[in-house]
Design a protein around this motif. Structure first.
Motif, PDB file in Angstrom:
ATOM      1  N   ALA A  86      -6.497   3.134   4.429  1.00 14.28           N
ATOM      2  CA  ALA A  86      -5.910   1.804   4.494  1.00 14.28           C
ATOM      3  C   ALA A  86      -4.635   1.709   5.314  1.00 14.28           C
ATOM      4  O   ALA A  86      -4.361   0.670   5.899  1.00 14.28           O
ATOM      5  CB  ALA A  86      -5.627   1.310   3.075  1.00 14.28           C
TER       6      ALA A  86
ATOM      7  N   LEU B 136       0.822  -1.214   0.000  1.00 11.68           N
ATOM      8  CA  LEU B 136       0.000   0.000   0.000  1.00 11.68           C
ATOM      9  C   LEU B 136       0.853   1.260   0.000  1.00 11.68           C
ATOM     10  O   LEU B 136       0.520   2.246  -0.672  1.00 11.68           O
ATOM     11  CB  LEU B 136      -0.950  -0.001   1.192  1.00 11.68           C
ATOM     12  CG  LEU B 136      -2.117  -0.978   1.100  1.00 11.68           C
ATOM     13  CD1 LEU B 136      -2.906  -0.994   2.389  1.00 11.68           C
ATOM     14  CD2 LEU B 136      -3.010  -0.633  -0.067  1.00 11.68           C
TER      15      LEU B 136
ATOM     16  N   ALA C  62      -6.335  11.151  -4.279  1.00 11.45           N
ATOM     17  CA  ALA C  62      -6.565   9.704  -4.263  1.00 11.45           C
ATOM     18  C   ALA C  62      -5.511   9.005  -3.414  1.00 11.45           C
ATOM     19  O   ALA C  62      -5.828   8.107  -2.610  1.00 11.45           O
ATOM     20  CB  ALA C  62      -6.557   9.150  -5.682  1.00 11.45           C
TER      21      ALA C  62
ATOM     22  N   ILE D 202      -6.224   6.818   0.067  1.00 11.37           N
ATOM     23  CA  ILE D 202      -5.728   5.461   0.307  1.00 11.37           C
ATOM     24  C   ILE D 202      -4.879   5.425   1.569  1.00 11.37           C
ATOM     25  O   ILE D 202      -5.014   4.518   2.398  1.00 11.37           O
ATOM     26  CB  ILE D 202      -4.931   4.947  -0.909  1.00 11.37           C
ATOM     27  CG1 ILE D 202      -5.862   4.754  -2.102  1.00 11.37           C
ATOM     28  CG2 ILE D 202      -4.210   3.642  -0.580  1.00 11.37           C
ATOM     29  CD1 ILE D 202      -5.144   4.512  -3.413  1.00 11.37           C
ATOM     30  N   ASN D 203      -4.018   6.406   1.719  1.00 16.75           N
ATOM     31  CA  ASN D 203      -3.150   6.458   2.893  1.00 16.75           C
ATOM     32  C   ASN D 203      -3.961   6.568   4.178  1.00 16.75           C
ATOM     33  O   ASN D 203      -3.687   5.879   5.162  1.00 16.75           O
ATOM     34  CB  ASN D 203      -2.178   7.633   2.768  1.00 16.75           C
ATOM     35  CG  ASN D 203      -1.140   7.624   3.855  1.00 16.75           C
ATOM     36  OD1 ASN D 203      -0.520   6.606   4.124  1.00 16.75           O
ATOM     37  ND2 ASN D 203      -0.955   8.755   4.501  1.00 16.75           N
TER      38      ASN D 203
ATOM     39  N   THR E  90       0.606   4.030  -2.928  1.00 18.15           N
ATOM     40  CA  THR E  90       0.343   5.452  -2.698  1.00 18.15           C
ATOM     41  C   THR E  90       1.483   6.313  -3.216  1.00 18.15           C
ATOM     42  O   THR E  90       1.245   7.391  -3.766  1.00 18.15           O
ATOM     43  CB  THR E  90       0.080   5.755  -1.212  1.00 18.15           C
ATOM     44  OG1 THR E  90       1.187   5.329  -0.428  1.00 18.15           O
ATOM     45  CG2 THR E  90      -1.190   5.101  -0.732  1.00 18.15           C
TER      46      THR E  90
END
Length: 127
Positions: free
Chosen positions: A77, A9, A69, A73-74, A13
């Motif tokens: 998640a 992840l 975006a 995500i950061n 990112t």
């Protein structure tokens, strides 16, 4: 979140952030080349400047979409804390204001007046 997903992840990112930065930088370069080409082709400076501003604005808007975006995500998640959520909220507010401002600059009208401009163009074509 499982520990095995965390490095992936982070990598995703980072890639999205780099993509956003690349979109902005390449958009600026492309807009600059386009405006220089237009001036060399004989377009007036005022028209070329308007084209340049709209192309730069579009590049910034698209790059900001990528960066937001990556932040989403950061926050969702990787680091789902209250502080990171508040930072994300601030970023989204700033981005929304910038997008709104750039849209007005590019289009030359308020977003809610878009349909008025389209209906005026349609009626002038049918005349």
């Amino acid at each position: 979140m499982e520990e095995s997903f965390s490095p992936a992840l982070h990598l995703i990112t980072r890639a999205i952030e780099i993509g956003g930065i690349a979109v902005i930088v390449l958009g600026l370069l492309g807009a600059t080349i386009a405006v220089l080409w237009q001036v060399l082709q004989g377009r007036s400076g005022l028209e070329a400047f308007g084209l340049y501003r709209s192309n730069v604005g579009r590049a910034i808007l698209l790059g900001l979409e990528f960066l937001v975006a990556a932040d989403i995500i950061n926050t969702v998640a990787i680091d789902p804390t209250l502080q990171s959520l508040l930072v994300l909220g601030g970023i989204v507010l700033i981005r929304t204001f910038l997008s709104f401002s750039l849209e007005v600059e590019i289009e030359g009208r308020w977003p809610w007046d878009r349909h008025k401009g389209e209906s005026e163009r349609s009626s002038s074509r049918s005349s």
